[in-house]
Design a protein around this motif. Structure first.
Motif, PDB file in Angstrom:
ATOM      1  N   LEU A 125     -11.184   3.130   7.584  1.00  0.00           N
ATOM      2  CA  LEU A 125     -11.382   3.814   6.312  1.00  0.00           C
ATOM      3  C   LEU A 125     -10.057   3.924   5.570  1.00  0.00           C
ATOM      4  O   LEU A 125      -9.009   4.096   6.185  1.00  0.00           O
ATOM      5  CB  LEU A 125     -11.977   5.214   6.535  1.00  0.00           C
ATOM      6  CG  LEU A 125     -13.395   5.270   7.130  1.00  0.00           C
ATOM      7  CD1 LEU A 125     -13.797   6.724   7.343  1.00  0.00           C
ATOM      8  CD2 LEU A 125     -14.401   4.590   6.215  1.00  0.00           C
ATOM      9  N   GLU A 126     -10.134   3.803   4.253  1.00  0.00           N
ATOM     10  CA  GLU A 126      -8.930   3.917   3.435  1.00  0.00           C
ATOM     11  C   GLU A 126      -8.571   5.386   3.271  1.00  0.00           C
ATOM     12  O   GLU A 126      -9.410   6.207   2.885  1.00  0.00           O
ATOM     13  CB  GLU A 126      -9.171   3.269   2.073  1.00  0.00           C
ATOM     14  CG  GLU A 126      -7.943   3.274   1.188  1.00  0.00           C
ATOM     15  CD  GLU A 126      -8.191   2.559  -0.122  1.00  0.00           C
ATOM     16  OE1 GLU A 126      -7.306   2.576  -0.972  1.00  0.00           O
ATOM     17  OE2 GLU A 126      -9.293   1.989  -0.264  1.00  0.00           O
ATOM     18  N   ILE A 127      -7.339   5.708   3.560  1.00  0.00           N
ATOM     19  CA  ILE A 127      -6.901   7.097   3.476  1.00  0.00           C
ATOM     20  C   ILE A 127      -6.693   7.481   2.018  1.00  0.00           C
ATOM     21  O   ILE A 127      -6.292   6.653   1.187  1.00  0.00           O
ATOM     22  CB  ILE A 127      -5.620   7.294   4.311  1.00  0.00           C
ATOM     23  CG1 ILE A 127      -5.403   8.764   4.621  1.00  0.00           C
ATOM     24  CG2 ILE A 127      -4.420   6.701   3.610  1.00  0.00           C
ATOM     25  CD1 ILE A 127      -4.346   8.986   5.671  1.00  0.00           C
TER      26      ILE A 127
ATOM     27  N   GLN B  20       0.842  -1.192   0.000  1.00  0.00           N
ATOM     28  CA  GLN B  20       0.000   0.000   0.000  1.00  0.00           C
ATOM     29  C   GLN B  20       0.878   1.244   0.000  1.00  0.00           C
ATOM     30  O   GLN B  20       2.069   1.181   0.306  1.00  0.00           O
ATOM     31  CB  GLN B  20      -0.911   0.023   1.232  1.00  0.00           C
ATOM     32  CG  GLN B  20      -0.138  -0.003   2.549  1.00  0.00           C
ATOM     33  CD  GLN B  20      -1.052  -0.093   3.731  1.00  0.00           C
ATOM     34  OE1 GLN B  20      -1.665   0.896   4.108  1.00  0.00           O
ATOM     35  NE2 GLN B  20      -1.162  -1.290   4.313  1.00  0.00           N
ATOM     36  N   ARG B  21       0.262   2.373  -0.326  1.00  0.00           N
ATOM     37  CA  ARG B  21       0.962   3.653  -0.219  1.00  0.00           C
ATOM     38  C   ARG B  21       0.960   4.071   1.246  1.00  0.00           C
ATOM     39  O   ARG B  21      -0.019   3.883   1.966  1.00  0.00           O
ATOM     40  CB  ARG B  21       0.286   4.719  -1.074  1.00  0.00           C
ATOM     41  CG  ARG B  21       0.345   4.446  -2.567  1.00  0.00           C
ATOM     42  CD  ARG B  21      -0.262   5.589  -3.348  1.00  0.00           C
ATOM     43  NE  ARG B  21       0.568   6.791  -3.258  1.00  0.00           N
ATOM     44  CZ  ARG B  21       0.195   7.989  -3.712  1.00  0.00           C
ATOM     45  NH1 ARG B  21      -1.015   8.141  -4.237  1.00  0.00           N
ATOM     46  NH2 ARG B  21       0.996   9.023  -3.618  1.00  0.00           N
TER      47      ARG B  21
ATOM     48  N   LYS C  75      -3.727  18.808   8.631  1.00  0.00           N
ATOM     49  CA  LYS C  75      -3.974  19.109  10.029  1.00  0.00           C
ATOM     50  C   LYS C  75      -5.305  18.552  10.506  1.00  0.00           C
ATOM     51  O   LYS C  75      -5.417  18.039  11.623  1.00  0.00           O
ATOM     52  CB  LYS C  75      -3.918  20.619  10.244  1.00  0.00           C
ATOM     53  CG  LYS C  75      -4.056  21.030  11.697  1.00  0.00           C
ATOM     54  CD  LYS C  75      -3.905  22.528  11.857  1.00  0.00           C
ATOM     55  CE  LYS C  75      -4.016  22.925  13.332  1.00  0.00           C
ATOM     56  NZ  LYS C  75      -3.905  24.398  13.501  1.00  0.00           N
ATOM     57  N   ASN C  76      -6.315  18.622   9.682  1.00  0.00           N
ATOM     58  CA  ASN C  76      -7.641  18.160  10.087  1.00  0.00           C
ATOM     59  C   ASN C  76      -7.793  16.645  10.014  1.00  0.00           C
ATOM     60  O   ASN C  76      -8.827  16.115  10.409  1.00  0.00           O
ATOM     61  CB  ASN C  76      -8.713  18.815   9.202  1.00  0.00           C
ATOM     62  CG  ASN C  76      -8.746  20.312   9.367  1.00  0.00           C
ATOM     63  OD1 ASN C  76      -8.416  20.833  10.438  1.00  0.00           O
ATOM     64  ND2 ASN C  76      -9.142  21.021   8.317  1.00  0.00           N
ATOM     65  N   ALA C  77      -6.795  15.941   9.486  1.00  0.00           N
ATOM     66  CA  ALA C  77      -6.885  14.479   9.335  1.00  0.00           C
ATOM     67  C   ALA C  77      -6.048  13.738  10.360  1.00  0.00           C
ATOM     68  O   ALA C  77      -5.784  12.552  10.194  1.00  0.00           O
ATOM     69  CB  ALA C  77      -6.446  14.078   7.928  1.00  0.00           C
ATOM     70  N   GLU C  78      -5.627  14.427  11.435  1.00  0.00           N
ATOM     71  CA  GLU C  78      -4.807  13.755  12.432  1.00  0.00           C
ATOM     72  C   GLU C  78      -5.589  12.659  13.156  1.00  0.00           C
ATOM     73  O   GLU C  78      -5.014  11.662  13.584  1.00  0.00           O
ATOM     74  CB  GLU C  78      -4.284  14.777  13.442  1.00  0.00           C
ATOM     75  CG  GLU C  78      -3.296  15.779  12.831  1.00  0.00           C
ATOM     76  CD  GLU C  78      -2.839  16.804  13.847  1.00  0.00           C
ATOM     77  OE1 GLU C  78      -3.381  16.799  14.970  1.00  0.00           O
ATOM     78  OE2 GLU C  78      -1.946  17.606  13.521  1.00  0.00           O
TER      79      GLU C  78
END
Length: 519
Positions: A239-241, A221-222, A229-232
Motif C-alpha cells: 500500500l502507498e503510504i 518518491q517521498r 504510532k499506529n502506523a508502525e
C-alpha cells in the motif's frame, strides 16, 4: 405523386429501388437486473432494420467497449411474426413513438433516419414526433468523475514547482555492510528533487563487478522519516503510504555531508555532494565549506603465509622443470600409512616469484633451482634437497647461468656421492618399514644388474605417456614401455619391485621403479 428521395422519381409499387432500400429505426428495450446491488434495470439501445426487398427485419445492438455484455446482432435478418395468427410485421406497422414486441421483448421505437421519414411520409403514413433515447443509469454513473477528498492546505505546491523545477540536489553515499556475512561496501548516488521533495537512490556500478545492471535502488518518491504510532505495522510493500501515516517526511535539511540516514532499512553515509548542492546549502541554510570525506579503505598488509602443520616437515616432493616451456610440475610420491594422499601436487604451470608485481611478473628460471634453494609456490615454501644426475650434468654444462652458491652445492653433492657411504647402524632416524623395504630392494637390484640400461632414457620414455607429470602411468602402457626397452620384467626381484610400485589396480609409480637402474 410523391417523388423517390433517392433517384428523384415517384414511389411506385414494384420499383427496383426497393432491392437496396433499408428503413432504419432507433429503439431501446429495458432489461431487469435482479442480482446486482448497483443497478435494478438496464437500458439497452438497438437499431431496427427493415429490408423492403423481402420485408425482413434484423435487430443490431451497437458494441460498447468494456460493457461486459454480449452485443452485436441480437436478431438476425428474417421475417418477424407480429401475432399468433401468423401475420408478419410490415413497414406500414412501424412508426416513431410506438412499442413493438419481438420474441417476447418489447422495443420502444423513438426515431428513424431521414430516408425512412421521407419514405413513410410519401406512402401516406403520418409519423409521430421523435422521442429522446432513454439512457442507462449505471452507464451514465460510470461516466461521472470520481470524487476526490482533498484537505485544503495553505502550502502553494504550484509555486514550489515553478520555483524549483529541474533543480536537483546530488549526494554521494555508501552503504557499508561489511560487518555481515558476505557483506560489502557499495556506492550510491542520492537525488533530492526540490520541486516536490522526492528522493531517488541510484546504485553506482563498476565495470565487470558481476552485478546485474539495475541502477535504481529506489524510484523517485517521498520518503517518510517518522511514522505515527499506529502506523508502525503499515504494509508499505503493498500500500502507498500517505500523510495520515507519517508525522514527518525527509526534507533537504536532513541530507548533510558527514551524516548518516536510514532509508529502506539501509543506513547510508553521505560523504560528498556536487557544487550546486554546496551552493544551495550555503544560500538556504548558511552552511558553507561542506567537506568531502575520504571513505576509501586501505587494503591490509598481506599476511605472510607460514606452514604450521608439523606433518608437512617430513613430506617429500619431486620438482620437474620443463625447459621448453619454463613450466613447473610437482609430484608427491605416495607414502604408506602417512595419512596423506600422494600423486600430482601441481600441474604444469608457470610460477611467479614472490614479491614480483602483477604488472611485471618474474617467473622462476632454471638458474633458481639448485641444492639448498628455497622455492615458494603459491604461498608454500619448498627446500631442494637433492637432484638427479641429469640436473647435475646440465648445471655443469651451463655454469654461466648459475651463481657461485649454486655451483658449490653441485660440487658438494658430487663429493658426497663419491665418498664412503655412512654405516646404517649409526643412523638413529626412524624410517617407515614399507619405505625401508623398498629402498633395500632398489639397492639389491642395482647391485645385481650387470649391464643396467640408462635410467635417464627409461624416465624419458615413461614421461612421454605421463602428460600431467604425475609420476604414474597405466599398467598396460608400463609393460609396453618395458618391453620396448628390453627391461627384465620376468626377473623375480623386478616383479617384486613392480608390485611395491603398484598404485591401485591400474597405475604404476615409475619414479621409484626407475631408481633401480643406475648408470
Amino acid at each position: 405523386m410523391a417523388s423517390n428521395p433517392v433517384h428523384g422519381l415517384p414511389f411506385l409499387p414494384g420499383m427496383s429501388f426497393k432491392d437496396s432500400t433499408v428503413l432504419k429505426f432507433d429503439a431501446y428495450f429495458q432489461e431487469d437486473v435482479p442480482m446486482s446491488t448497483e443497478e435494478h434495470y438496464r437500458i439497452r439501445q438497438v437499431k431496427i432494420y427493415y429490408y423492403l426487398e423481402d420485408d425482413s427485419m434484423s435487430v443490431i445492438e451497437p458494441v460498447v467497449e468494456n460493457s461486459g455484455i454480449p452485443q452485436g446482432k441480437l436478431i438476425k435478418r428474417q421475417r418477424l411474426a407480429k401475432n399468433d395468427r401468423g401475420d408478419h410485421y410490415h413497414w406500414k406497422d412501424l412508426n416513431r413513438g410506438i412499442d413493438i414486441t419481438i420474441y417476447g421483448k418489447t422495443f420502444r421505437v423513438v426515431d428513424c433516419d431521414r430516408f425512412t421519414q421521407v419514405f413513410l411520409e410519401s406512402q401516406g403514413i403520418e409519423l409521430n414526433p421523435p422521442e429522446k433515447m432513454a439512457l442507462d443509469p449505471y452507464t451514465e454513473l460510470r461516466k461521472q468523475p470520481l470524487r476526490k477528498y482533498v484537505t485544503p492546505s495553505d502550502f502553494d505546491q504550484l509555486k514550489q514547482f515553478l520555483t524549483f523545477d529541474k533543480q536537483v540536489l546530488r549526494f554521494y553515499a555508501i552503504w557499508d555492510d561489511t560487518d555481515s556475512m558476505f557483506g560489502e561496501c557499495r556506492t550510491y548516488i542520492i537525488h533530492y528533487y526540490l520541486m516536490d521533495d522526492t528522493v531517488e537512490i541510484r546504485e553506482v556500478h563498476e565495470r565487470n563487478n558481476g552485478r546485474d545492471p539495475f541502477p535504481l535502488l529506489m524510484s523517485r518518491q517521498r520518503v517518510p522519516k517518522v511514522l505515527v504510532k499506529n502506523a508502525e505495522n503499515f504494509p508499505q510493500c503493498v500500500l502507498e503510504i500517505s500523510d495520515q501515516e507519517v508525522l514527518e517526511w525527509y526534507t533537504a535539511k536532513d541530507f548533510l555531508v558527514g551524516k548518516s540516514l536510514t532509508i529502506l532499512g539501509r543506513t547510508f553515509f553521505i560523504y560528498d555532494c556536487d557544487p550546486f548542492t554546496r551552493q544551495y546549502y550555503k544560500e538556504k541554510f548558511g552552511i558553507s565549506d561542506l567537506p568531502r570525506i575520504d571513505v576509501s579503505k586501505k587494503e591490509p598488509a598481506p599476511v605472510k603465509q607460514e606452514s604450521p602443520i608439523p606433518e608437512d616437515k617430513d613430506r617429500r616432493f619431486v620438482f620437474s622443470y620443463f625447459l621448453a616451456t619454463d613450466m613447473i610440475s610437482i609430484f608427491e610420491p605416495p607414502v604408506r600409512n602417512s595419512g596423506i594422499i600422494g600423486g600430482k601436487y601441481l600441474g604444469r604451470t608457470k610460477v611467479i616469484k614472490p614479491y614480483s608485481s602483477v604488472e611485471n611478473p618474474v617467473y622462476y628460471s632454471p638458474s633458481d633451482f639448485f641444492i639448498g634453494a628455497v622455492i615458494e609456490v603459491f604461498g608454500h615454501r619448498f627446500v631442494i634437497l637433492d637432484t638427479d644426475d641429469y640436473v647435475l650434468k646440465y648445471m655443469e654444462s651451463n655454469a654461466a647461468q648459475y651463481s657461485p652458491e649454486a655451483l658449490l652445492s653441485v660440487q658438494n653433492r658430487v663429493r658426497k656421492r663419491e665418498g664412503p657411504a655412512p654405516e646404517l647402524e649409526n643412523k638413529q632416524t626412524e624410517v617407515d618399514p614399507g619405505v625401508q623395504e623398498l629402498e633395500v630392494l632398489i639397492d639389491t637390484i642395482q647391485k645385481q644388474l650387470k649391464d643396467p640400461p640408462c635410467k635417464d632414457n627409461i624416465r624419458e620414455a615413461f614421461q612421454i605417456y605421463d602428460k600431467e607429470a604425475s609420476g604414474y602411468v597405466d599398467k598396460e602402457m608400463f609393460f609396453k614401455v618395458c618391453d620396448s626397452l628390453n627391461l627384465p620384467v620376468d626377473d623375480s626381484l623386478i616383479k617384486e619391485l613392480i608390485r611395491m610400485c603398484s598404485h591401485g589396480e591400474d597405475k604404476i609409480d615409475y619414479y621409484n621403479f626407475v631408481r633401480a637402474f643406475s648408470n
